[in-house]
Write a protein that holds these residues in place. Structure first.
Motif, PDB file in Angstrom:
ATOM      1  N   ILE A 166       0.840  -1.207   0.000  1.00 30.70           N
ATOM      2  CA  ILE A 166       0.000   0.000   0.000  1.00 30.70           C
ATOM      3  C   ILE A 166       0.867   1.246   0.000  1.00 30.70           C
ATOM      4  CG2 ILE A 166      -1.742   1.308   1.263  1.00 30.70           C
ATOM      5  CD1 ILE A 166      -2.870  -1.173   0.013  1.00 30.70           C
ATOM      6  N   ASN A 167       1.976   1.209   0.732  1.00 30.88           N
ATOM      7  CA  ASN A 167       2.891   2.352   0.789  1.00 30.88           C
ATOM      8  C   ASN A 167       3.486   2.667  -0.575  1.00 30.88           C
ATOM      9  OD1 ASN A 167       4.225   4.403   2.213  1.00 30.88           O
ATOM     10  ND2 ASN A 167       6.048   3.132   2.457  1.00 30.88           N
ATOM     11  N   LEU A 168       3.701   1.647  -1.403  1.00 29.09           N
ATOM     12  CA  LEU A 168       4.252   1.849  -2.743  1.00 29.09           C
ATOM     13  C   LEU A 168       3.322   2.700  -3.613  1.00 29.09           C
ATOM     14  CD1 LEU A 168       5.601  -1.732  -3.619  1.00 29.09           C
ATOM     15  CD2 LEU A 168       6.949   0.296  -3.060  1.00 29.09           C
ATOM     16  N   PHE A 169       2.029   2.619  -3.327  1.00 25.74           N
ATOM     17  CA  PHE A 169       1.053   3.348  -4.141  1.00 25.74           C
ATOM     18  C   PHE A 169       0.673   4.704  -3.538  1.00 25.74           C
ATOM     19  CE2 PHE A 169       0.485  -0.997  -5.594  1.00 25.74           C
ATOM     20  CZ  PHE A 169       0.334  -0.825  -6.957  1.00 25.74           C
ATOM     21  N   LYS A 178      -7.574   3.710  -2.680  1.00 25.92           N
ATOM     22  CA  LYS A 178      -8.232   2.943  -3.750  1.00 25.92           C
ATOM     23  C   LYS A 178      -7.663   1.531  -3.852  1.00 25.92           C
ATOM     24  CE  LYS A 178      -9.050   7.137  -6.436  1.00 25.92           C
ATOM     25  NZ  LYS A 178      -8.612   7.926  -7.617  1.00 25.92           N
ATOM     26  N   VAL A 179      -6.336   1.402  -3.732  1.00 32.40           N
ATOM     27  CA  VAL A 179      -5.712   0.076  -3.772  1.00 32.40           C
ATOM     28  C   VAL A 179      -6.173  -0.743  -2.572  1.00 32.40           C
ATOM     29  CG1 VAL A 179      -3.535  -1.191  -3.697  1.00 32.40           C
ATOM     30  CG2 VAL A 179      -3.722   0.886  -5.079  1.00 32.40           C
ATOM     31  N   TYR A 180      -6.236  -0.109  -1.405  1.00 37.65           N
ATOM     32  CA  TYR A 180      -6.735  -0.788  -0.204  1.00 37.65           C
ATOM     33  C   TYR A 180      -8.170  -1.265  -0.407  1.00 37.65           C
ATOM     34  CZ  TYR A 180      -9.333  -0.773   4.197  1.00 37.65           C
ATOM     35  OH  TYR A 180     -10.197  -1.076   5.213  1.00 37.65           O
ATOM     36  N   GLY A 237      -2.474  -1.215   4.794  1.00 35.83           N
ATOM     37  CA  GLY A 237      -1.841  -2.392   4.227  1.00 35.83           C
ATOM     38  C   GLY A 237      -1.968  -3.600   5.136  1.00 35.83           C
ATOM     39  N   PHE A 238      -1.766  -3.387   6.430  1.00 33.76           N
ATOM     40  CA  PHE A 238      -1.926  -4.490   7.374  1.00 33.76           C
ATOM     41  C   PHE A 238      -3.352  -5.023   7.351  1.00 33.76           C
ATOM     42  CE2 PHE A 238      -3.467  -5.868  11.517  1.00 33.76           C
ATOM     43  CZ  PHE A 238      -2.653  -6.964  11.742  1.00 33.76           C
ATOM     44  N   VAL A 239      -4.331  -4.128   7.326  1.00 35.44           N
ATOM     45  CA  VAL A 239      -5.734  -4.552   7.300  1.00 35.44           C
ATOM     46  C   VAL A 239      -6.024  -5.389   6.057  1.00 35.44           C
ATOM     47  CG1 VAL A 239      -8.131  -3.758   7.232  1.00 35.44           C
ATOM     48  CG2 VAL A 239      -6.477  -2.569   8.668  1.00 35.44           C
ATOM     49  N   ALA A 240      -5.483  -4.960   4.917  1.00 38.84           N
ATOM     50  CA  ALA A 240      -5.681  -5.722   3.678  1.00 38.84           C
ATOM     51  C   ALA A 240      -5.091  -7.120   3.801  1.00 38.84           C
ATOM     52  CB  ALA A 240      -5.054  -4.977   2.500  1.00 38.84           C
ATOM     53  N   GLY A 241      -3.863  -7.213   4.317  1.00 37.38           N
ATOM     54  CA  GLY A 241      -3.240  -8.518   4.497  1.00 37.38           C
ATOM     55  C   GLY A 241      -3.982  -9.371   5.506  1.00 37.38           C
ATOM     56  N   PHE A 242      -4.424  -8.768   6.590  1.00 40.73           N
ATOM     57  CA  PHE A 242      -5.144  -9.484   7.642  1.00 40.73           C
ATOM     58  C   PHE A 242      -6.462 -10.041   7.108  1.00 40.73           C
ATOM     59  CE2 PHE A 242      -7.700  -9.861  11.519  1.00 40.73           C
ATOM     60  CZ  PHE A 242      -6.786 -10.392  12.425  1.00 40.73           C
ATOM     61  N   SER A 243      -7.130  -9.285   6.242  1.00 37.03           N
ATOM     62  CA  SER A 243      -8.411  -9.740   5.690  1.00 37.03           C
ATOM     63  C   SER A 243      -8.243 -11.014   4.874  1.00 37.03           C
ATOM     64  CB  SER A 243      -9.055  -8.633   4.844  1.00 37.03           C
ATOM     65  OG  SER A 243      -8.260  -8.334   3.708  1.00 37.03           O
ATOM     66  N   PHE A 244      -7.116 -11.150   4.172  1.00 39.17           N
ATOM     67  CA  PHE A 244      -6.853 -12.380   3.429  1.00 39.17           C
ATOM     68  C   PHE A 244      -6.476 -13.526   4.372  1.00 39.17           C
ATOM     69  CE2 PHE A 244      -6.259  -9.454  -0.173  1.00 39.17           C
ATOM     70  CZ  PHE A 244      -6.960 -10.135  -1.155  1.00 39.17           C
TER      71      PHE A 244
END
Length: 307
Positions: A166-169, A178-180, A237-244
């Motif tokens: 997420i930081n890259l974007f 939007k990526v999140y 980013g952590f939330v996105a990874g955690f959701s998966f």
């Protein structure tokens, strides 16, 4: 879990961020200004950074209330564990991002840049500290979220890489949000498809507040008034990874991990912003919502007497 309790928690998860948004935004922006958290954006204009602190606070307060409801109702331990791990991981990742936002050594970029400074100058950059802290956090959390070595490796990889993805974007207004959104919607779709609606919603109950908070912060980010900073992008980013990790089968997690690894490697050799500008539909998606930013620039130009 009882339907009534689930409905109550859903209501709290949505309403609390809405109620907290205005006071937290006012207090947060004042504090960030007092701390001198102004940075130059991609257009070399001063913008308040670390605005992600606002959505992290809203989500953390709401999460504590949700955990309180679960404790009072004697809910199953797995959901409580997920809630504690989620709040711990999100707040910790945001802390490492905040430390980087506050730092002055921001010349080194990417893994190669930070490792290069360490090799040449024998000096730890703030980005390197963030890398070590984030990786350590992901490593600890993966022990509690996995029941096998393979699952632990995959969950560790996702939780360690997703904040940096997420930081890259986070290089243009609202792009990181939007990526999140895209990643979390994808995780929810896979969850509903594989484990069902009720189980997916139970897994998502602690992640709804930050999703709502990101929607409330979106106009400010897209308008070029405030940036997420590493504080916000690390948390999202952590939330996105955690959701998966908690809501999708292992083969989906492994596929997303491979995607993240490819993106991380690609970022070391090419500019995502240049790629987005060259692809029509990506450019239009990137520009969506940024009308306010253009209006702000127009008004500033007009008020300064420039043509």
């Amino acid at each position: 879990m009882e339907t009534k309790i689930m409905m109550l928690m859903m209501l709290v998860a949505v309403v609390f961020p809405l109620v907290l948004d205005r006071p937290l935004h006012k207090i947060g922006t004042q504090k960030l200004k007092a701390l001198g958290m102004n940075r130059f954006n991609y257009d070399r204009e001063p913008v308040l950074t670390a605005g992600g602190l606002i959505l992290v606070c809203a989500s953390a307060i709401t999460g504590i209330v949700l955990i309180g409801i679960l404790l009072l109702r004697g809910a199953k331990s797995e959901l409580l564990l997920h809630g504690f791990l989620f709040l711990t991981g999100m707040i910790t990742m945001a802390f490492w991002g905040w430390r980087d936002d506050r730092a002055s050594d921001r010349d080194a970029k990417g893994f190669r840049g930070h490792f290069g400074v360490l090799w040449r100058e024998r000096r730890m950059t703030s980005g390197m500290w963030k890398l070590i802290g984030g990786t350590s956090t992901a490593f600890c959390l993966s022990f509690f979220l996995s029941n096998s070595l393979w699952a632990g490796i995959v969950s560790f990889g996702l939780l360690a890489l997703s904040p940096n993805i997420i930081n890259l974007f986070d290089l243009r207004p609202a792009r990181a949000i939007k990526v999140y959104w895209g990643l979390t919607v994808l995780a929810m779709a896979f969850g509903i498809w594989t484990i069902g609606v009720s189980a997916t919603m139970a897994n998502w109950i602690f992640m709804i507040p930050i999703f709502v908070a990101s929607m409330l912060l979106f106009p400010h980010d897209a308008g070029g008034k405030i940036m997420l900073g590493d504080t916000g992008s690390n948390a999202l980013g952590f939330v996105a990874g955690f959701s998966f990790v908690i809501g999708t089968p292992i083969y989906v997690q492994a596929s997303i991990l491979v995607l993240f690894l490819c993106l991380q490697v690609a970022a070391e050799f090419c500019s995502f912003s240049r790629v987005i500008e060259q692809v029509g539909w990506l450019r239009r998606l990137d520009q969506w919502g940024r009308v306010a930013e253009a209006e702000n620039k127009k008004n500033q130009t007009g008020s300064s007497g420039l043509v």
